[in-house]
Design a protein around this motif. Structure first.
Motif: not given
Length: 135
Positions: A108, A92, A112, A110, A128, A126, A130-131, A90
Motif C-alpha cells: 500500500d 506513507h 498526502d 499513501q 491513495s 494500492q 489526497t482527494e 505500507k
C-alpha cells in the motif's frame, strides 16, 4: 534549443530533496540485515542500504531505501520517501514519495503531497492520495 529530454540517473531524484540525500545517515549498510522498529521524534534523514524488517516512524524527515536494499514493513512513514530498492508493505509519505527506475514495490502507498514514478519502476500496490478538488 535542445529537444532531447534530460535523463535522470538513480542518483538524481526529481522530487526527493537533494539536501536530504546529502545529510542522510546510513543506518543499515548494504552488507547488513536488521529486524525491529525504528522511531525518531527529531527531523532526521536516514538511508537503508541492506535488508530491513520492521516499522519506521519518523515524525519529520526522510527515508531513502537505496538501490539493492530490501525492506519488509508494516509501515514506513516520513515527510519524504525515496525508493530505489525493493519494498513489501505500507509506505506513507506526508509531503512526497518518489520511485526510482529500478524500484520494486508491493503493498500500500499513501501520499498526502506529491508522487513521482520514474520509468522502469515496478509497482503492484494500492495508491491513495489526497482527494482532488474539482471545480
Amino acid at each position: 534549443m535542445s529537444t532531447t529530454p534530460q535523463k535522470n540517473t538513480p542518483h538524481e531524484p526529481r522530487l526527493f530533496p537533494m539536501t536530504a540525500l546529502m545529510r542522510q545517515v546510513k543506518v543499515l549498510p548494504a552488507t547488513a540485515s536488521m529486524k525491529g522498529d525504528m522511531v525518531a521524534t527529531a527531523d532526521v534523514s536516514i538511508s537503508l542500504d541492506g535488508q530491513y524488517e520492521g516499522k519506521i516512524e519518523l515524525e519529520a524527515g526522510t527515508i531513502h531505501i537505496a538501490a539493492g536494499s530490501k525492506v519488509t514493513t508494516e509501515l514506513c512513514i516520513a515527510d519524504y520517501i525515496y525508493v530505489e530498492g525493493s519494498v513489501k508493505g505500507k509506505l506513507h509519505a506526508r509531503k512526497g514519495i518518489e520511485f526510482g527506475p529500478k524500484s520494486m514495490v508491493s503493498g500500500d502507498i499513501q501520499y498526502d503531497g506529491d508522487i513521482d514514478i520514474h520509468s522502469g519502476a515496478r509497482i503492484s500496490a494500492q495508491l491513495s492520495g489526497t482527494e482532488p478538488e474539482f471545480f
